[in-house]
Design a protein around this motif. Structure first.
Motif, PDB file in Angstrom:
ATOM      1  N   SER A   1      12.718 -11.183   1.105  1.00 44.78           N
ATOM      2  CA  SER A   1      12.896 -12.627   1.175  1.00 44.78           C
ATOM      3  C   SER A   1      13.543 -13.073   2.474  1.00 44.78           C
ATOM      4  O   SER A   1      13.481 -14.241   2.817  1.00 44.78           O
ATOM      5  N   GLY A   2      14.170 -12.168   3.243  1.00 44.62           N
ATOM      6  CA  GLY A   2      14.827 -12.525   4.479  1.00 44.62           C
ATOM      7  C   GLY A   2      13.877 -12.664   5.655  1.00 44.62           C
ATOM      8  O   GLY A   2      14.249 -13.181   6.691  1.00 44.62           O
ATOM      9  N   LEU A   3      12.639 -12.214   5.537  1.00 44.09           N
ATOM     10  CA  LEU A   3      11.673 -12.263   6.631  1.00 44.09           C
ATOM     11  C   LEU A   3      10.621 -13.318   6.341  1.00 44.09           C
ATOM     12  O   LEU A   3      10.303 -13.593   5.187  1.00 44.09           O
ATOM     13  N   ASP A   4      10.069 -13.906   7.399  1.00 40.94           N
ATOM     14  CA  ASP A   4       8.984 -14.854   7.164  1.00 40.94           C
ATOM     15  C   ASP A   4       7.719 -14.093   6.761  1.00 40.94           C
ATOM     16  O   ASP A   4       7.610 -12.893   6.983  1.00 40.94           O
ATOM     17  N   PRO A   5       6.762 -14.758   6.133  1.00 46.08           N
ATOM     18  CA  PRO A   5       5.577 -14.070   5.614  1.00 46.08           C
ATOM     19  C   PRO A   5       4.775 -13.321   6.678  1.00 46.08           C
ATOM     20  O   PRO A   5       4.251 -12.248   6.402  1.00 46.08           O
ATOM     21  N   LEU A   6       4.679 -13.857   7.881  1.00 46.04           N
ATOM     22  CA  LEU A   6       3.923 -13.181   8.928  1.00 46.04           C
ATOM     23  C   LEU A   6       4.580 -11.862   9.321  1.00 46.04           C
ATOM     24  O   LEU A   6       3.910 -10.835   9.425  1.00 46.04           O
ATOM     25  N   ASN A   7       5.891 -11.873   9.506  1.00 46.59           N
ATOM     26  CA  ASN A   7       6.597 -10.632   9.845  1.00 46.59           C
ATOM     27  C   ASN A   7       6.539  -9.636   8.697  1.00 46.59           C
ATOM     28  O   ASN A   7       6.438  -8.431   8.911  1.00 46.59           O
ATOM     29  N   SER A   8       6.616 -10.135   7.480  1.00 43.98           N
ATOM     30  CA  SER A   8       6.531  -9.250   6.309  1.00 43.98           C
ATOM     31  C   SER A   8       5.167  -8.579   6.237  1.00 43.98           C
ATOM     32  O   SER A   8       5.066  -7.388   5.970  1.00 43.98           O
ATOM     33  N   ALA A   9       4.117  -9.357   6.460  1.00 43.45           N
ATOM     34  CA  ALA A   9       2.765  -8.793   6.422  1.00 43.45           C
ATOM     35  C   ALA A   9       2.556  -7.802   7.563  1.00 43.45           C
ATOM     36  O   ALA A   9       1.964  -6.727   7.371  1.00 43.45           O
ATOM     37  N   ALA A  10       3.046  -8.118   8.739  1.00 38.22           N
ATOM     38  CA  ALA A  10       2.910  -7.208   9.882  1.00 38.22           C
ATOM     39  C   ALA A  10       3.661  -5.906   9.623  1.00 38.22           C
ATOM     40  O   ALA A  10       3.162  -4.818   9.930  1.00 38.22           O
ATOM     41  N   HIS A  11       4.856  -6.027   9.041  1.00 34.17           N
ATOM     42  CA  HIS A  11       5.630  -4.815   8.722  1.00 34.17           C
ATOM     43  C   HIS A  11       4.899  -3.963   7.688  1.00 34.17           C
ATOM     44  O   HIS A  11       4.849  -2.733   7.815  1.00 34.17           O
ATOM     45  N   LEU A  12       4.336  -4.603   6.665  1.00 33.47           N
ATOM     46  CA  LEU A  12       3.596  -3.874   5.634  1.00 33.47           C
ATOM     47  C   LEU A  12       2.411  -3.128   6.243  1.00 33.47           C
ATOM     48  O   LEU A  12       2.163  -1.960   5.928  1.00 33.47           O
ATOM     49  N   ILE A  13       1.694  -3.775   7.142  1.00 30.31           N
ATOM     50  CA  ILE A  13       0.540  -3.135   7.782  1.00 30.31           C
ATOM     51  C   ILE A  13       0.990  -1.962   8.639  1.00 30.31           C
ATOM     52  O   ILE A  13       0.386  -0.885   8.611  1.00 30.31           O
ATOM     53  N   GLN A  14       2.075  -2.114   9.383  1.00 31.79           N
ATOM     54  CA  GLN A  14       2.586  -1.018  10.205  1.00 31.79           C
ATOM     55  C   GLN A  14       2.980   0.177   9.339  1.00 31.79           C
ATOM     56  O   GLN A  14       2.657   1.322   9.657  1.00 31.79           O
ATOM     57  N   VAL A  15       3.682  -0.094   8.266  1.00 33.64           N
ATOM     58  CA  VAL A  15       4.133   0.977   7.387  1.00 33.64           C
ATOM     59  C   VAL A  15       2.944   1.634   6.690  1.00 33.64           C
ATOM     60  O   VAL A  15       2.900   2.857   6.514  1.00 33.64           O
ATOM     61  N   ALA A  16       1.948   0.858   6.309  1.00 34.36           N
ATOM     62  CA  ALA A  16       0.793   1.392   5.592  1.00 34.36           C
ATOM     63  C   ALA A  16      -0.109   2.220   6.499  1.00 34.36           C
ATOM     64  O   ALA A  16      -0.858   3.077   6.022  1.00 34.36           O
ATOM     65  N   LEU A  17      -0.067   1.984   7.796  1.00 33.16           N
ATOM     66  CA  LEU A  17      -0.919   2.752   8.705  1.00 33.16           C
ATOM     67  C   LEU A  17      -0.446   4.184   8.905  1.00 33.16           C
ATOM     68  O   LEU A  17      -1.246   5.065   9.221  1.00 33.16           O
ATOM     69  N   THR A  18       0.825   4.458   8.710  1.00 29.65           N
ATOM     70  CA  THR A  18       1.338   5.819   8.884  1.00 29.65           C
ATOM     71  C   THR A  18       0.604   6.812   7.978  1.00 29.65           C
ATOM     72  O   THR A  18       0.117   7.835   8.459  1.00 29.65           O
ATOM     73  N   PRO A  19       0.489   6.551   6.673  1.00 29.65           N
ATOM     74  CA  PRO A  19      -0.266   7.498   5.839  1.00 29.65           C
ATOM     75  C   PRO A  19      -1.745   7.594   6.228  1.00 29.65           C
ATOM     76  O   PRO A  19      -2.352   8.653   6.091  1.00 29.65           O
TER      77      PRO A  19
ATOM     78  N   LEU B   1      -4.193  23.488  -0.148  1.00 30.27           N
ATOM     79  CA  LEU B   1      -2.933  22.813   0.154  1.00 30.27           C
ATOM     80  C   LEU B   1      -3.156  21.551   0.983  1.00 30.27           C
ATOM     81  O   LEU B   1      -2.472  20.535   0.778  1.00 30.27           O
ATOM     82  N   ASN B   2      -4.091  21.600   1.888  1.00 32.58           N
ATOM     83  CA  ASN B   2      -4.387  20.400   2.677  1.00 32.58           C
ATOM     84  C   ASN B   2      -4.997  19.309   1.800  1.00 32.58           C
ATOM     85  O   ASN B   2      -4.750  18.132   2.013  1.00 32.58           O
ATOM     86  N   GLY B   3      -5.819  19.712   0.835  1.00 33.42           N
ATOM     87  CA  GLY B   3      -6.368  18.733  -0.110  1.00 33.42           C
ATOM     88  C   GLY B   3      -5.269  18.076  -0.926  1.00 33.42           C
ATOM     89  O   GLY B   3      -5.273  16.855  -1.136  1.00 33.42           O
ATOM     90  N   ILE B   4      -4.304  18.874  -1.391  1.00 34.41           N
ATOM     91  CA  ILE B   4      -3.164  18.317  -2.128  1.00 34.41           C
ATOM     92  C   ILE B   4      -2.349  17.393  -1.214  1.00 34.41           C
ATOM     93  O   ILE B   4      -1.906  16.323  -1.628  1.00 34.41           O
ATOM     94  N   GLY B   5      -2.180  17.824   0.035  1.00 31.08           N
ATOM     95  CA  GLY B   5      -1.466  16.976   0.996  1.00 31.08           C
ATOM     96  C   GLY B   5      -2.181  15.662   1.225  1.00 31.08           C
ATOM     97  O   GLY B   5      -1.549  14.602   1.316  1.00 31.08           O
ATOM     98  N   GLY B   6      -3.499  15.702   1.305  1.00 34.95           N
ATOM     99  CA  GLY B   6      -4.279  14.475   1.474  1.00 34.95           C
ATOM    100  C   GLY B   6      -4.165  13.566   0.257  1.00 34.95           C
ATOM    101  O   GLY B   6      -4.003  12.346   0.393  1.00 34.95           O
ATOM    102  N   ALA B   7      -4.233  14.159  -0.936  1.00 31.31           N
ATOM    103  CA  ALA B   7      -4.093  13.357  -2.154  1.00 31.31           C
ATOM    104  C   ALA B   7      -2.701  12.751  -2.237  1.00 31.31           C
ATOM    105  O   ALA B   7      -2.541  11.585  -2.634  1.00 31.31           O
ATOM    106  N   SER B   8      -1.690  13.500  -1.828  1.00 36.25           N
ATOM    107  CA  SER B   8      -0.325  12.968  -1.845  1.00 36.25           C
ATOM    108  C   SER B   8      -0.152  11.861  -0.816  1.00 36.25           C
ATOM    109  O   SER B   8       0.580  10.892  -1.051  1.00 36.25           O
ATOM    110  N   THR B   9      -0.817  11.993   0.308  1.00 33.73           N
ATOM    111  CA  THR B   9      -0.771  10.932   1.314  1.00 33.73           C
ATOM    112  C   THR B   9      -1.405   9.659   0.760  1.00 33.73           C
ATOM    113  O   THR B   9      -0.889   8.552   0.961  1.00 33.73           O
ATOM    114  N   CYS B  10      -2.523   9.804   0.052  1.00 30.95           N
ATOM    115  CA  CYS B  10      -3.142   8.638  -0.593  1.00 30.95           C
ATOM    116  C   CYS B  10      -2.193   8.046  -1.632  1.00 30.95           C
ATOM    117  O   CYS B  10      -2.086   6.814  -1.751  1.00 30.95           O
TER     118      CYS B  10
END
Length: 164
Positions: free
Chosen positions: A7-25, A96-105
């Motif tokens: 609630s402390g961030l405006d919607p644009l910054n919140s959406a941009a932060h969500l996209i940045q965080v979601a791109l890591t996986p 193990l890589n398949g499990i890692g991929g599923a965990s990333t998802c």
């Protein structure tokens, strides 16, 4: 409708932060997919080599067959055992890589669900991302084991050829 993030961030910054965080996986998943491709290619080559060794073992021997120090029954059986070990460790790396991929998802899904529901999902996120990283590191260790088995076989064959 504003995003129910922080609630402390405006919607644009919140959406941009969500996209940045979601791109890591997503980037991690891309890397895991590339590793699986490398492992499968290597597994295919090892399997082809194993088939070639089996064909040599089962080929009828005649007096016209050229003598090759690498094609003795003892050497062929040794190669066959080594190739089976390599297939085993590559199979483990792929699993193990398949499990890692599923965990990333799973981690990506937790990010999205947590952002939509404004739920406390940090525990789940850490679990999924931790599993993904652990499995990816373990898969790379098994790939290293395959590489070492391969190098050991090459060194063994080189030593054998120097003794001729």
């Amino acid at each position: 409708m504003p995003l129910p993030l922080s609630s402390g961030l405006d919607p644009l910054n919140s959406a941009a932060h969500l996209i940045q965080v979601a791109l890591t996986p997503v980037f991690m998943l891309s890397g895991i997919g590339t590793l699986i491709n490398v492992f499968n290619t290597r597994l295919s080559r090892v399997t082809d080599h194993l088939e070639e060794v089996r064909n040599k073992i089962n080929a009828p021997k005649t007096d016209d067959t050229p003598v090759n120090v690498f094609d003795t029954p003892e050497q062929l059986n040794h190669q066959q055992v080594r190739l089976h070990r390599r297939i085993f460790v590559l199979d483990l790396a792929i699993i193990l890589n398949g499990i890692g991929g599923a965990s990333t998802c799973g981690a990506a899904m937790v990010l999205f669900v947590g952002s939509i529901r404004d739920a406390s999902t940090s525990g789940w996120l850490l679990v999924f991302f931790g599993i993904a990283l652990t499995c990816t590191v373990a898969a790379l260790m098994f790939f290293l084991a395959d590489t070492l088995l391969s190098w050991h076989g090459l060194r063994h064959d080189r030593d054998l050829s120097l003794n001729i």
